[in-house]
Design an enzyme around this catalytic site. Structure first.
Site, PDB file in Angstrom:
ATOM      1  N   GLN A   1       0.841  -1.201   0.000  1.00 54.23           N
ATOM      2  CA  GLN A   1       0.000   0.000   0.000  1.00 54.23           C
ATOM      3  C   GLN A   1       0.879   1.256   0.000  1.00 54.23           C
ATOM      4  N   THR A   2       1.740   1.364   1.018  1.00 57.32           N
ATOM      5  CA  THR A   2       2.528   2.593   1.212  1.00 57.32           C
ATOM      6  C   THR A   2       3.480   2.850   0.044  1.00 57.32           C
TER       7      THR A   2
ATOM      8  N   SER B   1       0.220   7.612   5.180  1.00 60.76           N
ATOM      9  CA  SER B   1      -1.028   7.897   5.896  1.00 60.76           C
ATOM     10  C   SER B   1      -2.157   8.227   4.931  1.00 60.76           C
TER      11      SER B   1
ATOM     12  N   GLY C   1       6.560  -5.441   3.778  1.00 56.78           N
ATOM     13  CA  GLY C   1       7.398  -6.496   4.354  1.00 56.78           C
ATOM     14  C   GLY C   1       7.387  -7.739   3.482  1.00 56.78           C
TER      15      GLY C   1
ATOM     16  N   GLN D   1      11.191   3.486  42.318  1.00 56.23           N
ATOM     17  CA  GLN D   1      11.267   2.362  41.361  1.00 56.23           C
ATOM     18  C   GLN D   1       9.859   1.779  41.176  1.00 56.23           C
TER      19      GLN D   1
ATOM     20  N   GLY E   1      22.463   0.821  34.103  1.00 57.08           N
ATOM     21  CA  GLY E   1      23.426   0.686  33.000  1.00 57.08           C
ATOM     22  C   GLY E   1      23.283  -0.640  32.271  1.00 57.08           C
TER      23      GLY E   1
ATOM     24  N   GLU F   1       0.842   0.622  10.232  1.00 64.30           N
ATOM     25  CA  GLU F   1      -0.601   0.346  10.383  1.00 64.30           C
ATOM     26  C   GLU F   1      -1.357   1.564  10.900  1.00 64.30           C
TER      27      GLU F   1
HETATM   28  C1  LIG Z   1       1.751  -8.201  11.073  1.00 62.37           C
HETATM   29  C2  LIG Z   1       1.965  -6.809  11.299  1.00 62.37           C
HETATM   30  C3  LIG Z   1       3.022  -6.232  10.408  1.00 62.37           C
HETATM   31  C4  LIG Z   1       2.731  -4.816  10.222  1.00 62.37           C
HETATM   32  C5  LIG Z   1       3.449  -4.302   9.060  1.00 62.37           C
HETATM   33  C6  LIG Z   1       2.882  -3.038   8.651  1.00 62.37           C
HETATM   34  C7  LIG Z   1       2.010  -2.938   7.670  1.00 62.37           C
HETATM   35  C8  LIG Z   1       1.475  -1.625   7.266  1.00 62.37           C
HETATM   36  O1  LIG Z   1       1.806  -0.611   7.811  1.00 62.37           O
HETATM   37  S1  LIG Z   1       0.369  -1.631   5.971  1.00 62.37           S
HETATM   38  C9  LIG Z   1      -0.033   0.039   5.655  1.00 62.37           C
HETATM   39  C10 LIG Z   1      -0.898   0.630   6.721  1.00 62.37           C
HETATM   40  N1  LIG Z   1      -1.296   1.939   6.341  1.00 62.37           N
HETATM   41  C11 LIG Z   1      -2.073   2.681   7.075  1.00 62.37           C
HETATM   42  O2  LIG Z   1      -2.490   2.276   8.151  1.00 62.37           O
HETATM   43  C12 LIG Z   1      -2.498   3.983   6.480  1.00 62.37           C
HETATM   44  C13 LIG Z   1      -3.213   4.874   7.437  1.00 62.37           C
HETATM   45  N2  LIG Z   1      -4.249   5.644   6.739  1.00 62.37           N
HETATM   46  C14 LIG Z   1      -5.555   5.296   6.729  1.00 62.37           C
HETATM   47  O3  LIG Z   1      -5.945   4.304   7.315  1.00 62.37           O
HETATM   48  C15 LIG Z   1      -6.556   6.168   6.010  1.00 62.37           C
HETATM   49  O4  LIG Z   1      -6.100   6.653   4.864  1.00 62.37           O
HETATM   50  C16 LIG Z   1      -7.099   7.279   6.936  1.00 62.37           C
HETATM   51  C17 LIG Z   1      -8.070   6.582   7.839  1.00 62.37           C
HETATM   52  C18 LIG Z   1      -6.040   7.965   7.748  1.00 62.37           C
HETATM   53  C19 LIG Z   1      -7.811   8.417   6.137  1.00 62.37           C
HETATM   54  O5  LIG Z   1      -8.514   7.895   5.096  1.00 62.37           O
HETATM   55  P1  LIG Z   1      -9.257   8.753   3.953  1.00 62.37           P
HETATM   56  O6  LIG Z   1      -9.445   7.904   2.788  1.00 62.37           O
HETATM   57  O7  LIG Z   1      -8.628  10.063   3.779  1.00 62.37           O
HETATM   58  O8  LIG Z   1     -10.586   8.801   4.558  1.00 62.37           O
HETATM   59  P2  LIG Z   1     -11.412   9.762   5.456  1.00 62.37           P
HETATM   60  O9  LIG Z   1     -10.661  10.259   6.617  1.00 62.37           O
HETATM   61  O10 LIG Z   1     -12.041  10.745   4.547  1.00 62.37           O
HETATM   62  O11 LIG Z   1     -12.430   8.689   5.928  1.00 62.37           O
HETATM   63  C20 LIG Z   1     -13.523   8.282   5.162  1.00 62.37           C
HETATM   64  C21 LIG Z   1     -14.453   7.557   6.102  1.00 62.37           C
HETATM   65  O12 LIG Z   1     -13.941   6.246   6.269  1.00 62.37           O
HETATM   66  C22 LIG Z   1     -13.741   5.975   7.641  1.00 62.37           C
HETATM   67  N3  LIG Z   1     -12.611   5.043   7.742  1.00 62.37           N
HETATM   68  C23 LIG Z   1     -11.321   5.305   7.544  1.00 62.37           C
HETATM   69  N4  LIG Z   1     -10.613   4.168   7.730  1.00 62.37           N
HETATM   70  C24 LIG Z   1     -11.492   3.203   8.025  1.00 62.37           C
HETATM   71  C25 LIG Z   1     -11.354   1.824   8.324  1.00 62.37           C
HETATM   72  N5  LIG Z   1     -10.154   1.216   8.373  1.00 62.37           N
HETATM   73  N6  LIG Z   1     -12.468   1.112   8.557  1.00 62.37           N
HETATM   74  C26 LIG Z   1     -13.682   1.698   8.555  1.00 62.37           C
HETATM   75  N7  LIG Z   1     -13.877   3.016   8.282  1.00 62.37           N
HETATM   76  C27 LIG Z   1     -12.788   3.743   8.033  1.00 62.37           C
HETATM   77  C28 LIG Z   1     -13.480   7.315   8.241  1.00 62.37           C
HETATM   78  O13 LIG Z   1     -13.666   7.297   9.619  1.00 62.37           O
HETATM   79  C29 LIG Z   1     -14.478   8.163   7.485  1.00 62.37           C
HETATM   80  O14 LIG Z   1     -15.717   7.930   8.057  1.00 62.37           O
HETATM   81  P3  LIG Z   1     -16.819   9.082   8.044  1.00 62.37           P
HETATM   82  O15 LIG Z   1     -16.232  10.203   8.849  1.00 62.37           O
HETATM   83  O16 LIG Z   1     -17.982   8.445   8.714  1.00 62.37           O
HETATM   84  O17 LIG Z   1     -17.040   9.452   6.618  1.00 62.37           O
HETATM   85  C1  FAD Z   2       8.599  -1.374  10.070  1.00 58.24           C
HETATM   86  C2  FAD Z   2       7.564  -0.915   9.107  1.00 58.24           C
HETATM   87  C3  FAD Z   2       6.874  -1.849   8.352  1.00 58.24           C
HETATM   88  C4  FAD Z   2       5.929  -1.441   7.419  1.00 58.24           C
HETATM   89  N1  FAD Z   2       5.302  -2.375   6.647  1.00 58.24           N
HETATM   90  C5  FAD Z   2       4.452  -1.968   5.678  1.00 58.24           C
HETATM   91  C6  FAD Z   2       3.836  -2.922   4.811  1.00 58.24           C
HETATM   92  O1  FAD Z   2       4.035  -4.117   4.930  1.00 58.24           O
HETATM   93  N2  FAD Z   2       3.015  -2.476   3.835  1.00 58.24           N
HETATM   94  C7  FAD Z   2       2.759  -1.156   3.663  1.00 58.24           C
HETATM   95  O2  FAD Z   2       1.993  -0.822   2.758  1.00 58.24           O
HETATM   96  N3  FAD Z   2       3.306  -0.236   4.483  1.00 58.24           N
HETATM   97  C8  FAD Z   2       4.148  -0.597   5.475  1.00 58.24           C
HETATM   98  N4  FAD Z   2       4.725   0.326   6.303  1.00 58.24           N
HETATM   99  C9  FAD Z   2       4.440   1.735   6.092  1.00 58.24           C
HETATM  100  C10 FAD Z   2       3.570   2.337   7.180  1.00 58.24           C
HETATM  101  O3  FAD Z   2       2.266   1.829   7.105  1.00 58.24           O
HETATM  102  C11 FAD Z   2       3.567   3.851   7.070  1.00 58.24           C
HETATM  103  O4  FAD Z   2       4.891   4.290   7.297  1.00 58.24           O
HETATM  104  C12 FAD Z   2       2.605   4.427   8.089  1.00 58.24           C
HETATM  105  O5  FAD Z   2       1.274   4.203   7.689  1.00 58.24           O
HETATM  106  C13 FAD Z   2       2.839   5.925   8.344  1.00 58.24           C
HETATM  107  O6  FAD Z   2       2.721   6.645   7.193  1.00 58.24           O
HETATM  108  P1  FAD Z   2       3.828   7.681   6.714  1.00 58.24           P
HETATM  109  O7  FAD Z   2       5.122   6.999   6.709  1.00 58.24           O
HETATM  110  O8  FAD Z   2       3.292   8.251   5.464  1.00 58.24           O
HETATM  111  O9  FAD Z   2       3.867   8.807   7.821  1.00 58.24           O
HETATM  112  P2  FAD Z   2       3.475  10.314   7.637  1.00 58.24           P
HETATM  113  O10 FAD Z   2       2.005  10.409   7.488  1.00 58.24           O
HETATM  114  O11 FAD Z   2       4.297  10.954   6.615  1.00 58.24           O
HETATM  115  O12 FAD Z   2       3.867  10.852   9.078  1.00 58.24           O
HETATM  116  C14 FAD Z   2       4.837  11.869   9.339  1.00 58.24           C
HETATM  117  C15 FAD Z   2       4.289  12.829  10.417  1.00 58.24           C
HETATM  118  O13 FAD Z   2       3.192  13.544   9.881  1.00 58.24           O
HETATM  119  C16 FAD Z   2       2.095  13.541  10.783  1.00 58.24           C
HETATM  120  N5  FAD Z   2       0.843  13.597  10.029  1.00 58.24           N
HETATM  121  C17 FAD Z   2       0.517  12.971   8.871  1.00 58.24           C
HETATM  122  N6  FAD Z   2      -0.739  13.249   8.493  1.00 58.24           N
HETATM  123  C18 FAD Z   2      -1.262  14.057   9.423  1.00 58.24           C
HETATM  124  C19 FAD Z   2      -2.534  14.687   9.619  1.00 58.24           C
HETATM  125  N7  FAD Z   2      -3.532  14.497   8.769  1.00 58.24           N
HETATM  126  N8  FAD Z   2      -2.697  15.462  10.701  1.00 58.24           N
HETATM  127  C20 FAD Z   2      -1.705  15.623  11.597  1.00 58.24           C
HETATM  128  N9  FAD Z   2      -0.488  15.052  11.481  1.00 58.24           N
HETATM  129  C21 FAD Z   2      -0.258  14.285  10.413  1.00 58.24           C
HETATM  130  C22 FAD Z   2       2.228  12.226  11.533  1.00 58.24           C
HETATM  131  O14 FAD Z   2       1.594  12.310  12.812  1.00 58.24           O
HETATM  132  C23 FAD Z   2       3.757  12.106  11.659  1.00 58.24           C
HETATM  133  O15 FAD Z   2       4.172  12.815  12.802  1.00 58.24           O
HETATM  134  C24 FAD Z   2       5.660  -0.060   7.244  1.00 58.24           C
HETATM  135  C25 FAD Z   2       6.346   0.879   8.024  1.00 58.24           C
HETATM  136  C26 FAD Z   2       7.286   0.465   8.944  1.00 58.24           C
HETATM  137  C27 FAD Z   2       8.016   1.486   9.759  1.00 58.24           C
END
Ligand SMILES: CCCCC/C=C/C(=O)SCCNC(=O)CCNC(=O)[C@H](O)C(C)(C)COP(=O)(O)OP(=O)(O)OC[C@H]1O[C@@H](n2cnc3c(N)ncnc32)[C@H](O)[C@@H]1OP(=O)(O)O
Ligand code: FAD
Length: 643
Positions: free
Chosen positions: A117-118, A124, A157, A310, A381, A404
């Site tokens: 995704q990212t 984000s 990953g 502590q 330490g 996430e």
């Molecule tokens: C095994 C573990 C290993 C982990 C390795 C790591 C993996 C990863 O990191 S994978 C990548 C993960 N990435 C993220 O988590 C990205 C974070 N960003 C988001 O989730 C979204 O883009 C957002 C929620 C920050 C914003 O989304 P946007 O499209 O801009 O939407 P809105 O804010 O306009 O929301 C629309 C509407 O949808 C609701 N909503 C958002 N997310 C969800 C959800 N997951 N499920 C259900 N509903 C969701 C949001 O609350 C809005 O609702 P309303 O206000 O009612 O319209």
């Molecule tokens: C170890 C690791 C594993 C990962 N694995 C995966 C994977 O398997 N698949 C995948 O797709 N992704 C993966 N990711 C990516 C990860 O999901 C993103 O890094 C994460 O969602 C954060 O997004 P970003 O890096 O764009 O942070 P950014 O959004 O750029 O964050 C930077 C700063 O901006 C601030 N910020 C951003 N938006 C706003 C806002 N609207 N309002 C206020 N402050 C804001 C944040 O709070 C933060 O302080 C991984 C990341 C890591 C570190």
């Protein structure tokens, strides 16, 4: 207490069996990991993952057992993404036909998947992703392309070297029209020789924080140069593209595209208690072994755990580990319920579940990351040595605050949910975790009735305090937001207060779940009474830490806040006699802790001394570089003034 921690006798038996299986198998040795170079480290992880898969099949382990096995192996690797994201993405977003085709392949690991995704430019902001999937009607295919440098997929990953497939999120374009971001199943590598398929650039994004922990994972970069995939590889439960290029949306809400994140955030909350309990176990055991000052008449010095300071740093973390364990268990049941509802096309509880998973993910990961670092400092330490187990644990854990869903971004999602709930108050009664907002009149009018420190040992008094604080903060934000003509502008301007109100709401959830837990399912009165003490420590510690909120909202007087703190001190003395029993109840084996300081037998000093000699620098008295770079300095006899 072990049963209370595990959730049930059966759950305890499963995790205990898997912990022992891993601890007793030399293949899963991990003490030497920090000494390995990146390539060796990575290969070592591949070897362990392959062996684990063989065990899972040979021993016919259940899904639950396999999860615990992977957990105790304790090395991030490609299988995490495969099982936790790739498979759930197909389950949640695929059509019946797609599930029928892809799930059997994934479940038998004939294909290995990741979640892409990212991108380099956006994580984000999912709607800001730039990768394109353009429909070609002539060939009935999508053309996947990376139009800019910032559109390069970055982080997934397992993608750099292992995954054969990925769920790729990309902008869907049909006839020049943009239809939002969707998920596509894309093959990345040949199933014959593992080479990247034509048109794909694949690689590793480089070393990450800490040495031996997350560098076992091949987080990858991926670029597409007009790569074609069949139309039926777009995940089509939410929206469909027909052969004719018609875009249609089913009555399933778009938010389901984000469903995999809800699922993983729930598991991240459960995992927080595992990581925090591990650090707390090390710091508690070591605090009992370590003695400083206070010797009387030549007797032993004081065990550092007996210092009040502590205790005031350690015991709230111990209580938090239990609180996160119970809230994780509760969130799992909430998630199982919503999953069943989603399968039956009932989407009514999705917004609350999203708010709970997002908010609790942020709360628990932030507190756990800070808590692990605090445990390191609690070990003085020696906590800085890799052999303490704490630096590696911190390096492994801390990205959970970013992945996430970055934590602040997640708290802002909770704020959206709360603001919406408040603005609907006149005609829609809030339910579930927001039900207290339906009782705003008493919560805004009544003030705390506590008069003595003893009065704080009352779940009703505690619950009301947390409800009143959260309600007053949320309603206050709602009132100030109403003064803005443009709600989005108001939301941005008040975002700091909104994040604080969201935290108050999430802390209320953790406190009330802990209290609910005490009302049922505790095996034995002694266990129940001990957990009550931890529950009060958790709640009163939060109250003390955030007393500014409780005072500023006018619910508490300064006198009542200081009575809470007085009670907290008394509670620490009640935790002390059971501190070791509380951490032994986590049932963490020495293999899992991987810490000389946290050894079950307390034999810390001889083992620390022994571990030091295993460092490669101690292989010989005169190491490489001494003759070349140190001896010449000694022999130069330069006069200091001439330098
Ligand atoms: C095994 C573990 C290993 C982990 C390795 C790591 C993996 C990863 O990191 S994978 C990548 C993960 N990435 C993220 O988590 C990205 C974070 N960003 C988001 O989730 C979204 O883009 C957002 C929620 C920050 C914003 O989304 P946007 O499209 O801009 O939407 P809105 O804010 O306009 O929301 C629309 C509407 O949808 C609701 N909503 C958002 N997310 C969800 C959800 N997951 N499920 C259900 N509903 C969701 C949001 O609350 C809005 O609702 P309303 O206000 O009612 O319209
Ligand atoms: C170890 C690791 C594993 C990962 N694995 C995966 C994977 O398997 N698949 C995948 O797709 N992704 C993966 N990711 C990516 C990860 O999901 C993103 O890094 C994460 O969602 C954060 O997004 P970003 O890096 O764009 O942070 P950014 O959004 O750029 O964050 C930077 C700063 O901006 C601030 N910020 C951003 N938006 C706003 C806002 N609207 N309002 C206020 N402050 C804001 C944040 O709070 C933060 O302080 C991984 C990341 C890591 C570190």
């Amino acid at each position: 207490m072990k049963v209370a921690w595990a959730g049930s006798r059966e759950a305890f038996q499963v995790s205990d069996r898997m912990a022992k299986l891993v601890a007793n198998d030399p293949v899963f040795e991990k003490f030497s990991k920090p000494m390995l170079g990146r390539k060796e480290l990575f290969k070592n992880t591949l070897r362990k993952a392959a062996y684990a898969w063989k065990l899972i099949n040979d021993l016919r382990l259940t899904e639950e057992e396999a999860k615990w096995l992977r957990h105790y192996i304790d090395e991030p690797n490609y299988t995490d993404l495969h099982w936790e994201m790739f498979v759930p993405a197909i389950e949640g977003q695929g059509t019946k036909e797609q599930k029928k085709k892809w799930l059997p392949l994934a479940q038998t690991m004939q294909i290995i998947g990741t979640y892409a995704q990212t991108e380099l430019g956006h994580g984000s902001n999912v709607q800001g992703l730039e990768t394109t999937a353009t429909f070609d009607r002539q060939t009935d295919e999508f053309v996947m392309h990376s139009p800019t440098l910032t559109s390069s997929k970055w982080w997934p990953g397992g993608m750099a070297k292992v995954a054969t497939h990925a769920i790729v999120y990309a902008r869907l374009i049909i006839d020049g029209l943009f239809h939002g971001v969707h998920g596509f199943i894309v093959q990345l590598r040949s199933l014959e020789d593992h080479s990247p398929l034509p048109g794909l650039t694949l690689g590793d994004i480089g070393m990450k924080f800490g040495h031996g922990t997350y560098n076992t994972m091949d987080n990858g970069v991926l670029r597409f140069d007009h790569v074609r995939i069949p139309r039926n590889q777009m995940l089509m439960r939410v929206s469909q593209v027909t052969k004719e290029g018609k875009y249609a949306q089913s009555d399933v809400p778009r938010q389901l595209l984000y469903g995999t994140m809800v699922s993983v955030r729930q598991t991240i909350v459960a995992d927080a208690s595992k990581a925090l309990s591990r650090a707390v176990c090390i710091a508690t055991r070591y605090s009992v072994v370590r003695r400083q000052f206070g010797s009387r008449n030549g007797g032993p010095e004081t065990q550092v755990i007996d210092y009040k300071t502590q205790q005031s740093r350690l015991f709230p973390l111990l209580a938090s580990a239990y609180a996160f364990r119970f809230v994780g268990e509760w969130l799992k049941s909430l998630y199982i319920d919503v999953k069943q509802r989603l399968e039956a096309n009932d989407f009514s509880t999705l917004p609350e579940t999203h708010a709970c998973t997002a908010g609790l993910k942020a709360l628990t990961t932030a507190a756990t990351a800070d808590g692990i670092e605090e445990c390191r400092k609690l070990c003085g330490g020696h906590g800085y040595l890799i052999s303490s187990g704490l630096p590696e644990l911190f390096a492994f854990y801390v990205p959970a605050c970013s992945y996430e869903g970055e934590n602040v971004v997640m708290m802002l999602q909770v704020a959206r949910f709360l603001v919406k709930t408040v603005s609907n108050l006149g005609y829609k009664q809030p339910v579930g975790t927001a039900a207290y907002l339906g009782r705003v009149t008493p919560l805004l009018q009544n003030n705390c009735a506590v008069q003595t420190a003893e009065d704080w040992l009352n779940p009703d008094a505690i619950l009301e305090a947390f409800e009143a604080r959260a309600a007053r903060m949320v309603i206050g934000c709602g009132e100030r937001l109403a003064m803005f003509e443009n709600p989005e502008e108001g939301f941005a301007e008040l975002s700091i207060d909104l994040v604080e109100a969201s935290l108050a709401h999430c802390q209320l959830i953790t406190v009330s779940v802990f209290i609910q837990k005490l009302n049922h399912e505790i095996p034995g009165n002694g266990v129940k009474r001990s957990l009550e003490v931890l529950c009060y420590v958790y709640a009163l510690f939060l109250l003390h830490k955030h007393q500014g909120d409780f005072l500023a909202t006018g619910y508490l007087t300064p006198k009542q806040a200081s009575l809470a703190n007085e009670q907290l001190r008394t509670l620490y003395s009640k935790v002390r006699p059971n501190a070791i029993a509380f951490v032994d109840s986590f049932n963490h084996m020495d293999h899992y802790l991987c810490s000389v300081l946290g050894r079950y037998d307390g034999n810390v000093y001889p083992k620390l001394y022994e571990a030091a000699w295993k460092d490669p620098l101690n292989d010989s008295d005169i190491v490489d570089g001494i003759q070349q770079y140190v001896q010449p300095i000694l022999k130069q006899k330069l006069h200091y003034a001439k330098l």
